[in-house]
Scaffold this motif. Sequence first.
Motif, PDB file in Angstrom:
ATOM      1  N   TRP A  94      23.394 -46.310 -32.468  1.00 29.17           N
ATOM      2  CA  TRP A  94      23.279 -44.915 -32.038  1.00 29.17           C
ATOM      3  C   TRP A  94      24.485 -44.534 -31.176  1.00 29.17           C
ATOM      4  O   TRP A  94      24.996 -45.360 -30.416  1.00 29.17           O
ATOM      5  CB  TRP A  94      22.009 -44.719 -31.214  1.00 29.17           C
ATOM      6  CG  TRP A  94      20.780 -45.141 -31.936  1.00 29.17           C
ATOM      7  CD1 TRP A  94      20.228 -46.403 -31.985  1.00 29.17           C
ATOM      8  CD2 TRP A  94      19.943 -44.331 -32.755  1.00 29.17           C
ATOM      9  NE1 TRP A  94      19.112 -46.407 -32.765  1.00 29.17           N
ATOM     10  CE2 TRP A  94      18.895 -45.148 -33.260  1.00 29.17           C
ATOM     11  CE3 TRP A  94      19.964 -42.983 -33.104  1.00 29.17           C
ATOM     12  CZ2 TRP A  94      17.900 -44.663 -34.084  1.00 29.17           C
ATOM     13  CZ3 TRP A  94      18.961 -42.492 -33.932  1.00 29.17           C
ATOM     14  CH2 TRP A  94      17.948 -43.328 -34.414  1.00 29.17           C
ATOM     15  N   ASP A  97      25.472 -38.354 -27.430  1.00 28.44           N
ATOM     16  CA  ASP A  97      26.297 -37.164 -27.250  1.00 28.44           C
ATOM     17  C   ASP A  97      26.683 -37.041 -25.779  1.00 28.44           C
ATOM     18  O   ASP A  97      25.828 -37.143 -24.898  1.00 28.44           O
ATOM     19  CB  ASP A  97      25.533 -35.913 -27.706  1.00 28.44           C
ATOM     20  CG  ASP A  97      26.385 -34.661 -27.611  1.00 28.44           C
ATOM     21  OD1 ASP A  97      27.136 -34.402 -28.563  1.00 28.44           O
ATOM     22  OD2 ASP A  97      26.292 -33.971 -26.583  1.00 28.44           O
ATOM     23  N   ASN A 104      22.341 -39.934 -31.714  1.00 26.87           N
ATOM     24  CA  ASN A 104      22.386 -39.736 -33.161  1.00 26.87           C
ATOM     25  C   ASN A 104      22.706 -41.063 -33.822  1.00 26.87           C
ATOM     26  O   ASN A 104      23.570 -41.813 -33.346  1.00 26.87           O
ATOM     27  CB  ASN A 104      23.470 -38.712 -33.531  1.00 26.87           C
ATOM     28  CG  ASN A 104      23.129 -37.335 -33.020  1.00 26.87           C
ATOM     29  OD1 ASN A 104      22.151 -36.748 -33.439  1.00 26.87           O
ATOM     30  ND2 ASN A 104      23.929 -36.827 -32.084  1.00 26.87           N
TER      31      ASN A 104
END
Length: 169
Positions: A94, A97, A104
Amino acid sequence: MEPKFSSDSLTTLTDLVLPGETNPLNNLFGGELLARMDRAASITARRHSRRICVTASVNHVAFNRAIPLGSVVTVESKVSRTFNSSMEIYIDVWIEDRESGIKNKANEGIYTFVAVDETGRPIPVPAVIPQTDLEKERFDAALRRKQLSLVLAGKMKASEASELKALFS
């Protein structure tokens, strides 16, 4: 030997991508990511088996998304299924952000580890009990992947691969 939940082996490693770990495009080197995934999977295998574990194979890696310099990367791994002395370990990677903190999915991989004794001989490991829908899906798919691997290696006849045949029936 008591079976264990897949979630009991969960390993989470979080780290920052530094300049010395990047390629000329300022993205994390693929080999660096593979090493991080291998370390997480190694801890997962040890947590599940409580034995010395060695990497037997890297079955699948998908580099779906570049991981830029400065990214916070989280590698999560857990045992998806066991087969006598081997453990299939599913790994999710992952990227967080920078502004929102939302993670994400960037990449994934499937490694196989084998538990060994002090002389390096394979030893049995506990079975896995999947609980979530995703764990159950990965558990079921692991048997198909195992059979495909055995067929391709010439260690199983295609006619004996019942899980693979069921896909085409």
